[in-house]
Write a protein that holds these residues in place. Sequence first.
Motif, mmCIF file in Angstrom:
data_model
loop_
_atom_site.group_PDB
_atom_site.id
_atom_site.type_symbol
_atom_site.label_atom_id
_atom_site.label_comp_id
_atom_site.label_asym_id
_atom_site.label_seq_id
_atom_site.Cartn_x
_atom_site.Cartn_y
_atom_site.Cartn_z
ATOM 1 N N PRO A 41 0.824 -1.212 0.000
ATOM 2 C CA PRO A 41 0.000 0.000 0.000
ATOM 3 C C PRO A 41 0.860 1.265 0.000
ATOM 4 C CG PRO A 41 -0.799 -1.557 1.653
ATOM 5 C CD PRO A 41 0.482 -2.126 1.107
ATOM 6 N N LYS A 42 0.391 2.263 -0.744
ATOM 7 C CA LYS A 42 1.109 3.532 -0.861
ATOM 8 C C LYS A 42 0.165 4.672 -0.519
ATOM 9 C CE LYS A 42 2.730 2.662 -5.249
ATOM 10 N NZ LYS A 42 3.485 3.012 -6.488
ATOM 11 N N ALA A 43 0.672 5.658 0.205
ATOM 12 C CA ALA A 43 -0.103 6.865 0.486
ATOM 13 C C ALA A 43 0.728 8.068 0.071
ATOM 14 C CB ALA A 43 -0.445 6.950 1.966
ATOM 15 N N ASP A 44 0.042 9.073 -0.494
ATOM 16 C CA ASP A 44 0.780 10.254 -0.937
ATOM 17 C C ASP A 44 1.322 11.059 0.236
ATOM 18 O OD1 ASP A 44 0.766 9.920 -3.621
ATOM 19 O OD2 ASP A 44 -0.969 11.204 -4.008
ATOM 20 N N GLN A 45 0.574 11.025 1.366
ATOM 21 C CA GLN A 45 1.008 11.756 2.559
ATOM 22 C C GLN A 45 1.041 10.794 3.742
ATOM 23 O OE1 GLN A 45 -1.829 15.009 2.367
ATOM 24 N NE2 GLN A 45 -0.352 16.189 1.160
ATOM 25 N N ASP A 46 0.856 11.336 4.935
ATOM 26 C CA ASP A 46 0.778 10.452 6.092
ATOM 27 C C ASP A 46 -0.498 9.626 5.971
ATOM 28 O OD1 ASP A 46 1.304 9.207 8.460
ATOM 29 O OD2 ASP A 46 0.730 10.887 9.731
ATOM 30 N N HIS A 47 -0.517 8.471 6.584
ATOM 31 C CA HIS A 47 -1.695 7.613 6.515
ATOM 32 C C HIS A 47 -1.877 6.949 7.870
ATOM 33 C CE1 HIS A 47 -4.577 4.665 5.198
ATOM 34 N NE2 HIS A 47 -4.646 5.272 4.036
ATOM 35 N N PRO A 48 -2.780 7.499 8.685
ATOM 36 C CA PRO A 48 -2.942 7.008 10.058
ATOM 37 C C PRO A 48 -3.208 5.515 10.148
ATOM 38 C CG PRO A 48 -4.181 9.035 9.742
ATOM 39 C CD PRO A 48 -3.663 8.637 8.388
ATOM 40 N N ASP A 49 -3.934 4.946 9.171
ATOM 41 C CA ASP A 49 -4.201 3.507 9.236
ATOM 42 C C ASP A 49 -2.891 2.721 9.228
ATOM 43 O OD1 ASP A 49 -6.830 4.005 9.272
ATOM 44 O OD2 ASP A 49 -7.277 3.244 7.259
ATOM 45 N N MET A 50 -1.903 3.241 8.528
ATOM 46 C CA MET A 50 -0.621 2.539 8.468
ATOM 47 C C MET A 50 0.255 2.903 9.656
ATOM 48 S SD MET A 50 0.772 2.369 4.596
ATOM 49 C CE MET A 50 -0.112 3.416 3.458
ATOM 50 N N THR A 51 0.298 4.190 9.990
ATOM 51 C CA THR A 51 1.309 4.609 10.956
ATOM 52 C C THR A 51 0.863 4.433 12.409
ATOM 53 O OG1 THR A 51 0.545 6.882 10.696
ATOM 54 C CG2 THR A 51 2.477 6.222 9.437
ATOM 55 N N THR A 52 -0.413 4.214 12.622
ATOM 56 C CA THR A 52 -0.834 4.043 14.022
ATOM 57 C C THR A 52 -1.126 2.584 14.374
ATOM 58 O OG1 THR A 52 -3.143 4.481 13.514
ATOM 59 C CG2 THR A 52 -1.792 6.361 14.194
#
Length: 134
Positions: free
Chosen positions: A119-130
Amino acid sequence: MTKGSCLCGAIEYHVSGPMRPVIACHCNQCRKSSGHHVAATSAKRELISIKGNVTWYQSSDTARRGFCGVCGSQLFWDGPGSHMSIFAGTLDEPTGLKLSGHIFCADKGDYYDIEDGLPKADQDHPDMTTQVAP
Ligand SMILES: [Zn+2]
Ligand SMILES: [Zn+2]
């Protein structure tokens, strides 16, 4: 109990709890400070015990980056919230972790592509980082 250290060994740390899957961050700050992109896990701050002198660089209003003043290894990203990011390359193996996604892809360098199907996000992505490891 997971262990890690900087390149020269002046800083060692232990993590006594679960760690998040590894996320690659392609933001400009990570690229400038590391020389490429960064790949980090994270853990609750109180579960990380650090031995040695971490030098902290205030990289933004809300975050600082911890590195070894002797060998230059970057170890930590400390921002808002209860968790602190740990740069995955500084962990001793086996880490038991997997790279699971990419954030700030809009800021990535023009000299590489991200083509691992994660998965790729253009900016921060809370689902991934939290998310936190079970
Ligand atoms: Zn060092
Ligand atoms: Zn970043």
